[in-house]
Design a protein around this motif. Sequence first.
Motif, PDB file in Angstrom:
ATOM      1  N   GLU A 291       0.788  -1.009   0.006  1.00  0.00           N
ATOM      2  CA  GLU A 291       0.092   0.040  -0.209  1.00  0.00           C
ATOM      3  C   GLU A 291       0.884   1.322  -0.036  1.00  0.00           C
ATOM      4  O   GLU A 291       1.990   1.279   0.525  1.00  0.00           O
ATOM      5  CB  GLU A 291      -0.866   0.082   1.043  1.00  0.00           C
ATOM      6  N   VAL A 292       0.419   2.260  -0.567  1.00  0.00           N
ATOM      7  CA  VAL A 292       0.950   3.478  -0.694  1.00  0.00           C
ATOM      8  C   VAL A 292       0.070   4.680  -0.226  1.00  0.00           C
ATOM      9  O   VAL A 292      -1.357   4.582  -0.822  1.00  0.00           O
ATOM     10  CB  VAL A 292       1.733   3.840  -1.966  1.00  0.00           C
ATOM     11  N   VAL A 293       0.459   5.482   0.689  1.00  0.00           N
ATOM     12  CA  VAL A 293      -0.617   6.587   1.131  1.00  0.00           C
ATOM     13  C   VAL A 293       0.253   7.862   0.739  1.00  0.00           C
ATOM     14  O   VAL A 293       1.276   8.150   1.229  1.00  0.00           O
ATOM     15  CB  VAL A 293      -0.842   6.589   2.628  1.00  0.00           C
ATOM     16  N   ASN A 294      -0.472   8.743  -0.043  1.00  0.00           N
ATOM     17  CA  ASN A 294       0.221  10.270  -0.346  1.00  0.00           C
ATOM     18  C   ASN A 294      -0.512  10.965   0.572  1.00  0.00           C
ATOM     19  O   ASN A 294      -1.547  11.622   0.471  1.00  0.00           O
ATOM     20  CB  ASN A 294      -0.086  10.653  -1.746  1.00  0.00           C
ATOM     21  N   PHE A 295       0.272  11.114   1.682  1.00  0.00           N
ATOM     22  CA  PHE A 295      -0.160  12.090   2.956  1.00  0.00           C
ATOM     23  C   PHE A 295      -0.224  13.403   2.262  1.00  0.00           C
ATOM     24  O   PHE A 295      -1.122  14.269   2.812  1.00  0.00           O
ATOM     25  CB  PHE A 295       0.675  11.944   4.169  1.00  0.00           C
ATOM     26  N   ASP A 296       0.697  13.998   1.598  1.00  0.00           N
ATOM     27  CA  ASP A 296       0.598  15.144   1.022  1.00  0.00           C
ATOM     28  C   ASP A 296       0.430  15.172  -0.624  1.00  0.00           C
ATOM     29  O   ASP A 296       1.464  14.152  -1.239  1.00  0.00           O
ATOM     30  CB  ASP A 296       2.081  15.937   1.469  1.00  0.00           C
ATOM     31  N   PHE A 297      -0.103  15.735  -1.218  1.00  0.00           N
ATOM     32  CA  PHE A 297      -0.483  15.730  -2.519  1.00  0.00           C
ATOM     33  C   PHE A 297       0.772  15.833  -3.577  1.00  0.00           C
ATOM     34  O   PHE A 297       1.729  16.472  -3.116  1.00  0.00           O
ATOM     35  CB  PHE A 297      -1.339  16.928  -3.001  1.00  0.00           C
TER      36      PHE A 297
ATOM     37  N   GLY B  27       2.333  -2.702  -6.271  1.00  0.00           N
ATOM     38  CA  GLY B  27       1.621  -3.215  -7.874  1.00  0.00           C
ATOM     39  C   GLY B  27       3.048  -3.878  -8.721  1.00  0.00           C
ATOM     40  O   GLY B  27       2.632  -3.804  -9.958  1.00  0.00           O
ATOM     41  N   ARG B  28       3.969  -4.515  -8.178  1.00  0.00           N
ATOM     42  CA  ARG B  28       5.071  -4.580  -8.978  1.00  0.00           C
ATOM     43  C   ARG B  28       5.334  -6.109  -8.960  1.00  0.00           C
ATOM     44  O   ARG B  28       4.817  -6.701  -8.000  1.00  0.00           O
ATOM     45  CB  ARG B  28       6.376  -4.136  -8.204  1.00  0.00           C
ATOM     46  N   ALA B  29       5.649  -6.439 -10.294  1.00  0.00           N
ATOM     47  CA  ALA B  29       5.932  -8.079 -10.632  1.00  0.00           C
ATOM     48  C   ALA B  29       4.583  -8.733 -10.450  1.00  0.00           C
ATOM     49  O   ALA B  29       4.630 -10.005  -9.795  1.00  0.00           O
ATOM     50  CB  ALA B  29       6.932  -8.686  -9.402  1.00  0.00           C
ATOM     51  N   GLY B  30       3.437  -8.088 -10.837  1.00  0.00           N
ATOM     52  CA  GLY B  30       2.561  -9.057 -10.917  1.00  0.00           C
ATOM     53  C   GLY B  30       1.646  -8.922  -9.659  1.00  0.00           C
ATOM     54  O   GLY B  30       0.518  -9.380  -9.762  1.00  0.00           O
ATOM     55  N   ARG B  31       1.925  -8.200  -8.593  1.00  0.00           N
ATOM     56  CA  ARG B  31       1.338  -8.233  -7.498  1.00  0.00           C
ATOM     57  C   ARG B  31       0.335  -7.212  -7.560  1.00  0.00           C
ATOM     58  O   ARG B  31       0.543  -6.022  -7.902  1.00  0.00           O
ATOM     59  CB  ARG B  31       2.179  -8.111  -6.397  1.00  0.00           C
ATOM     60  N   GLU B  32      -0.766  -7.142  -6.843  1.00  0.00           N
ATOM     61  CA  GLU B  32      -1.799  -6.164  -6.746  1.00  0.00           C
ATOM     62  C   GLU B  32      -1.444  -5.138  -5.504  1.00  0.00           C
ATOM     63  O   GLU B  32      -0.518  -5.710  -4.590  1.00  0.00           O
ATOM     64  CB  GLU B  32      -3.337  -6.886  -6.446  1.00  0.00           C
ATOM     65  N   GLY B  33      -1.622  -3.880  -5.739  1.00  0.00           N
ATOM     66  CA  GLY B  33      -1.425  -3.005  -4.610  1.00  0.00           C
ATOM     67  C   GLY B  33      -2.667  -1.890  -4.551  1.00  0.00           C
ATOM     68  O   GLY B  33      -3.874  -1.874  -5.130  1.00  0.00           O
ATOM     69  N   LYS B  34      -2.280  -0.977  -3.588  1.00  0.00           N
ATOM     70  CA  LYS B  34      -3.361   0.014  -3.234  1.00  0.00           C
ATOM     71  C   LYS B  34      -2.765   1.347  -3.137  1.00  0.00           C
ATOM     72  O   LYS B  34      -1.587   1.282  -2.280  1.00  0.00           O
ATOM     73  CB  LYS B  34      -4.080  -0.349  -1.951  1.00  0.00           C
ATOM     74  N   ALA B  35      -3.410   2.327  -3.435  1.00  0.00           N
ATOM     75  CA  ALA B  35      -2.792   3.845  -3.496  1.00  0.00           C
ATOM     76  C   ALA B  35      -3.893   4.588  -3.108  1.00  0.00           C
ATOM     77  O   ALA B  35      -4.924   4.752  -3.867  1.00  0.00           O
ATOM     78  CB  ALA B  35      -2.105   4.087  -4.645  1.00  0.00           C
TER      79      ALA B  35
END
Length: 258
Positions: free
Chosen positions: A134-140, A155-163
């Motif tokens: 997961e990635v959270v953009n705390f600041d825009f 979301g690298r190497a075929g894995r699912e991710g969340k942003a």
Amino acid sequence: MFSATLPAGVEKIAMSMLQDPIRLVVGLKDTPLPLIAQSLTYVADDASKLPSLLTYFAQPYNPPVLVFTSSQPRASSLAEELTMNGIRNVDCLHAGMTRKEREDSVSRMRKGETWILISTEVMARGMDFKGVREVVNFDFPTSVQSYIHRIGRTGRAGREGKAVTFFTDEDGPFLKTIANVILQSGSKAPDWMLKLPKPSKMKRRQMGKVKRPETVNNARKVGRREALKKRDMISGSKRRAAKAQSVPVPPATGTSSP
């Protein structure tokens, strides 16, 4: 030459330096992978971000998580705030740290000891941690390219991710830029965002350059100042009391009755 994003000016220079160049585009140009589920979260103002992030981590999440801030002081401040609020295994990484501190932080992340890593733009490019979920953009983000590189840590190497990207009222003029990127990558963006006016070229240059305080909790900053003042007053009072007790009392004088 390999790049996740390639601005037109850079591409022109690169092409002029190569002999018989071949351009190969994987997916859509300047677009994140469809494996990353992206969303934009409204937080009104900067003061609302910390409570929103604490609420986010109060729910089940999948570590390791990268959290991006706009400056080194804010990264350090946010890491401290999360730790003080009982969030486990939080670490920090930015260019303002010593080389030893950065190496130790990277080592802990790669060993799986860090669940949440707070960082700045330095982490958005060039450094790869396996399994970031997961990635959270705390600041825009400061640009479309910045956004793509930041969320591309997952979301690298075929894995699912969340942003997840927090946005305030001040970030409103730049929402459509990111919403279009989200839409192009296969995620859903609210219709009202897509209907917003397109920012001018001059306006886009101001993206992500909103002036933000160095700490993510101004109330705590004021509280600390008052706490330090109170601590110094108590210490001074104790020193004066100790000094008064240490002064020898002169013996009583006068005649005594027989």
